[in-house]
Enzyme design. Structure first.
Site, PDB file in Angstrom:
ATOM      1  N   TYR A 316     -13.974   3.542  -9.697  1.00 44.58           N
ATOM      2  CA  TYR A 316     -15.268   4.212  -9.640  1.00 44.58           C
ATOM      3  C   TYR A 316     -16.387   3.357  -9.046  1.00 44.58           C
ATOM      4  CZ  TYR A 316     -12.887   7.057 -13.189  1.00 44.58           C
ATOM      5  OH  TYR A 316     -11.986   7.822 -13.870  1.00 44.58           O
ATOM      6  N   CYS A 343      -2.151  -6.426  -5.563  1.00 45.60           N
ATOM      7  CA  CYS A 343      -2.050  -6.306  -4.105  1.00 45.60           C
ATOM      8  C   CYS A 343      -2.889  -5.129  -3.612  1.00 45.60           C
ATOM      9  CB  CYS A 343      -0.583  -6.122  -3.704  1.00 45.60           C
ATOM     10  SG  CYS A 343       0.480  -7.477  -4.224  1.00 45.60           S
ATOM     11  N   GLU A 344      -4.135  -5.097  -4.038  1.00 44.48           N
ATOM     12  CA  GLU A 344      -5.079  -4.049  -3.645  1.00 44.48           C
ATOM     13  C   GLU A 344      -6.454  -4.687  -3.483  1.00 44.48           C
ATOM     14  OE1 GLU A 344      -4.281  -0.965  -2.956  1.00 44.48           O
ATOM     15  OE2 GLU A 344      -2.192  -1.080  -3.663  1.00 44.48           O
TER      16      GLU A 344
END
Length: 428
Positions: A316, A343-344
């Site tokens: 958000y 891994c983001e």
């Protein structure tokens, strides 16, 4: 200089980490109880008032038992939440079942518990009658007025795009069907805006629902037994925000109650709430340790928690204040992206946040994570769920949910013999 207070010192946190490694959630029992009592005081003018805590916000039995001792019920949206409520000692109409797109078996279980069932859709009415072979004596219908929900000409939310609730005409027809079907006690429910930081939200919502209650009386010959204002009363995530005053909110609802319900012979209607964030968010924190620094085009401070522990900032863009324990009085002289190891690229608790100069080993207190924090966790990248701890009123700390282990992670798999031997040999 930090502008939000913590309920734990660096020294206390370091002692806790000797038994429970970071990251972990830490809840404050004293704060939870005091807040529940303030809410009860705010609505003490209504003899039948009850708070139905939204279990989805913080589904931990220890938390539910504390709230039960403070006179709260539970608001449930699934079978597991109903079962948890029953296991924690909630009985009958201490439980509200408010779900949507509901499996029929869950209606059966809610009726078995004697819970108040809150129907989300007009088609649920006949569906429920067929499923249960008739209606329970008490039923509630969920209202969606459509349009935009405004406070002082400010749009707070857009109910007409929400998947929840019935139109006014559906509500009226629904009550006629319920009355003809033998229902004796009726309620209405609505949730029109999320995380409002305004003392006018509940009074404005109440005016809509109380006006509808008068129409239900006049058009259907039904006197509502209760009106559920639902949730939506939020918290001040940012230190510069002015928090809600629950006593002022309660008095605001009281004035509208007298003005509309009282003048129309409905002064015995009970008021319910089902708050989650307001009840728990400020009294839960994610404690994590700085483990890494990276210097490229930005300054990154890596911690041992990640979005799998607290997803709100990643999903958000939500703000959660961060206190560096032991450095509360130091100025924020450095700018960091505080990141986890997923891994983001959205795995960030803060972006360009001014903090005191960080060092490896620093403990961070991530504020206002007590609702929709742990509950929204997940296992992406094989990340394991962290522990939940409770700081009790005497200052001691109790483990209320242990950290997940690799064996837990593999437990639901159909494990072949080689995998089982591996797990056993590695004590997973």
């Amino acid at each position: 200089m930090d502008m939000k207070e913590t309920y734990i010192t660096k020294e206390e946190a370091e002692r806790i980490t000797e038994s429970y490694p970071t990251p972990f959630y830490l809840y404050d029992e004293e704060g939870i109880r005091e807040n529940a009592r303030r809410l009860k005081q705010a609505f003490s003018w209504n003899p039948g008032f009850r708070e139905y805590f939204a279990v989805k916000a913080t589904p931990n039995p220890e938390i539910l038992r504390i709230l039960r001792e403070e006179g709260c019920g539970t608001d449930c949206s699934s079978l597991a939440e109903l079962e948890m409520s029953e296991a924690c000692g909630f009985r009958g109409q201490e439980i509200m079942f408010s779900s949507n797109d509901t499996p029929l078996s869950e209606y059966r279980f809610a009726e078995k518990l004697g819970a108040i069932i809150n129907l989300d859709d007009f088609s649920n009415i006949e569906e429920l009658r067929e499923t249960l072979g008739g209606f329970p004596e008490t039923l509630c219908l969920r209202y969606n007025p459509g349009g935009y929900f405004k406070i002082a000409n400010t749009i707070m939310d857009n109910p007409q795009d929400a998947k929840f609730g019935m139109t006014e005409e559906q509500i009226l027809e629904g009550f006629r069907i319920l009355k003809a079907g033998g229902v004796k006690h009726f309620g209405i429910h609505a949730f029109l805006a999320s995380n409002t930081v305004s003392n006018e939200y509940y009074p404005t919502l109440a005016r809509q629902l109380f006006t509808l209650a008068v129409r239900v009386k006049e058009d259907c010959g039904i006197r509502l037994s209760f009106i559920n204002l639902s949730g939506g009363v939020g918290i001040a995530y940012r230190p510069e925000e002015k928090p809600n005053d629950i006593l002022a909110i309660g008095e605001g609802v009281h004035r509208v109650y007298d003005e509309i319900l009282g003048k129309n012979g409905l002064s015995d209607v009970r008021i319910f709430t089902e708050l989650g964030r307001f009840m728990l968010a400020p009294y839960g924190a994610l404690i994590t340790r700085v483990i890494h620094f990276k210097e490229t085009y930005k300054h990154y401070a890596g911690v041992d928690a990640c979005a799998a522990n607290l997803m709100r900032p990643a999903v958000y863009g939500a703000y959660h204040h961060i206190t560096v324990l032991g450095k509360e009085k130091e100025e924020g002289t450095e700018s960091y992206d505080v990141v986890g190891s997923l891994c983001e690229n959205n795995d960030k608790f803060a972006v360009d946040r001014r903090l005191p100069r960080l060092e490896k080993g620093d403990l961070l207190f991530i504020h206002d994570a007590g609702a929709h924090g742990f509950a929204m966790g997940y296992n992406y990248n094989g990340k394991l769920w962290c522990a939940e701890l409770l700081k009790k009123r005497d200052g001691s700390v109790k483990l209320i949910r242990r950290a997940e282990t690799p064996r837990d992670y593999f437990a639901t798999l159909d494990i072949d013999p080689d995998m089982k031997r591996y797990m056993d040999s590695h004590s997973l």
